[in-house]
Enzyme design. Structure first.
Site, PDB file in Angstrom:
ATOM      1  N   GLY A   1       0.843  -1.204   0.000  1.00  0.00           N
ATOM      2  CA  GLY A   1       0.000   0.000   0.000  1.00  0.00           C
ATOM      3  C   GLY A   1       0.875   1.250   0.000  1.00  0.00           C
TER       4      GLY A   1
ATOM      5  NE  ARG B   1      -2.367  -4.179  -0.885  1.00  0.00           N
ATOM      6  CZ  ARG B   1      -1.850  -3.625   0.206  1.00  0.00           C
ATOM      7  NH1 ARG B   1      -0.768  -4.127   0.760  1.00  0.00           N
ATOM      8  NH2 ARG B   1      -2.421  -2.554   0.743  1.00  0.00           N
TER       9      ARG B   1
ATOM     10  CG  ASP C   1       3.609  -6.592   7.885  1.00  0.00           C
ATOM     11  OD1 ASP C   1       2.970  -5.860   7.107  1.00  0.00           O
ATOM     12  OD2 ASP C   1       3.092  -7.526   8.512  1.00  0.00           O
TER      13      ASP C   1
ATOM     14  CB  THR D   1       2.832   0.615   6.364  1.00  0.00           C
ATOM     15  OG1 THR D   1       1.456   0.378   6.708  1.00  0.00           O
ATOM     16  CG2 THR D   1       3.663   0.340   7.599  1.00  0.00           C
TER      17      THR D   1
ATOM     18  CG  ASP E   1      -2.201  -0.302   8.146  1.00  0.00           C
ATOM     19  OD1 ASP E   1      -2.943   0.682   7.959  1.00  0.00           O
ATOM     20  OD2 ASP E   1      -2.391  -1.405   7.602  1.00  0.00           O
TER      21      ASP E   1
ATOM     22  CG  ASP F   1       1.054  -2.947  10.529  1.00  0.00           C
ATOM     23  OD1 ASP F   1       1.874  -2.307   9.840  1.00  0.00           O
ATOM     24  OD2 ASP F   1       0.230  -3.729  10.040  1.00  0.00           O
TER      25      ASP F   1
ATOM     26  NE  ARG G   1      -4.823  -6.011   4.899  1.00  0.00           N
ATOM     27  CZ  ARG G   1      -4.467  -5.760   3.649  1.00  0.00           C
ATOM     28  NH1 ARG G   1      -5.333  -5.925   2.681  1.00  0.00           N
ATOM     29  NH2 ARG G   1      -3.256  -5.339   3.366  1.00  0.00           N
TER      30      ARG G   1
END
Ligand code: F6P
Length: 327
Positions: A15, A76, A107, A130, A132, A134, A176
């Site tokens: 992303g 992706r 990741d 990212t 996110d 994460d 997500r």
């Protein structure tokens, strides 16, 4: 003995995240400053497999630091999951004598890099990019700050209309597998509830708290739901609320990909520039198979092998703060 790098490739993968362009710019300019040739690889691992690679100059990255998205495009890539795909990628790099690779992504992209680095002798340096946030081992990931500020701006606007109508709004933000955007934007906008994948949603508790607030005539409520929340996301939560509290006026707003675009914030430009610079330094120092993160304002080089989701990273105290401040 590690070979000295002379030609490096850079790609963005997974992303996109605001600030990726600033990182590409930093990699290209630091590489050229140090006498390296720098090659841009289009569409992440997909372009690498297809040998969609071009030589970049300092001017190739002019006027991009302020732009969201990525000039290298991204994808992706399923083909990179197979040994055959990774072999093609290696051959593409070899065909151009590229002997160092910078991967800007999250990741999933790093997991691909780990497999690749196990099989082939090209050092890979990751840059944590990212929205996110994460990735374990870094306080920042490129794009998070911009995304969370986009969410805050949107939720502030939603609160205006929620207030005008005395309504409940259920707002879904991205993430997500990660509740960071929800948690940060929720606290910053005074959300009444925040539901995230890292915590089990207790629907009874949610209904009880809404009923209790209704009794106190607190009718304006904002529930922030992370996309990956396990009850089923904003629409499912809204359905459950409607069933249990049919008189409550509720609206759902899914913010979606708006959070991935737009000009990167100052913070994202800054960390992207620092990470891009240090990624090239890493390659020149002979480091390999680490990603560049920042911890306690210092560069942190984390082995790609150890990258996993930052599960359980959500602080319980933050969840308590949400409850207390939204009462
Ligand atoms: O890049 C992270 C992310 O934005 C997640 O928060 C989200 O679930 C996912 O990407 C969406 O991916 P795509 O745009 O490929 O549907």
């Amino acid at each position: 003995m590690q070979k000295k790098v002379s030609r490096i490739g850079v790609l963005t993968s997974g992303g996109d995240a605001p600030g990726m362009n600033a990182a590409v710019r930093a990699v290209v300019r630091t590489g050229i400053y140090n006498g390296l040739e720098v090659y841009g690889i289009m569409r992440g691992y997909q372009g690498l497999i297809e040998n969609d690679i071009y030589k970049m100059e300092s001017r190739s990255v002019a006027n991009i630091i302020q732009r969201g998205g990525t000039i290298l495009k991204t994808a992706r890539c399923k083909d990179f999951l197979s040994a055959e795909g990774r072999k093609k990628a290696y051959e593409a790099l070899k065909s151009r004598d590229i002997n160092g690779l910078v991967v800007i992504g999250g990741d999933g992209s790093f997991r691909g890099a780990v497999e690749f680095s196990r099989e082939f002798d090209i050092p890979v340096i990751g840059i944590a990019g990212t929205i996110d946030k994460d990735i374990h081992g870094t306080d920042f990931t490129i794009g998070f700050d911009t995304a969370v500020n986009t969410a805050v701006e949107a939720i502030d606007k939603i609160r205006d209309t929620a207030d005008a109508h005395d309504r409940l709004f259920i707002v879904e933000v991205m993430g997500r597998d990660s509740g960071y955007i929800a948690l940060h934007s929720g606290i910053a906008t005074g959300a009444e509830n925040i539901l995230i994948p890292e915590r089990k949603t207790d629907i009874e508790d949610l209904i009880n708290s809404l009923e209790e607030k209704e009794k106190r005539q607190k009718l304006v409520n904002i529930i922030i739901v992370a996309e990956g929340e396990k009850f089923g996301g904003a629409l499912e939560i809204a359905k459950a609320v409607k069933e249990r509290l049919p008189l409550t006026e509720a609206r759902v707003c899914i913010l979606g990909h708006i959070q991935r675009g737009g000009p990167p914030s100052c913070l994202d430009r800054l960390i992207a520039s620092r990470m891009g610079y240090h990624a090239v330094e890493c390659l020149m120092e002979g480091r390999h198979n680490v990603f560049v993160g920042i911890q306690n304002n210092k560069m942190n080089y984390v082995p790609l092998e150890t990258v996993g989701k930052k599960r359980g990273g959500i602080n319980d105290e933050w969840m308590k703060i949400v409850k207390i401040l939204a009462s």
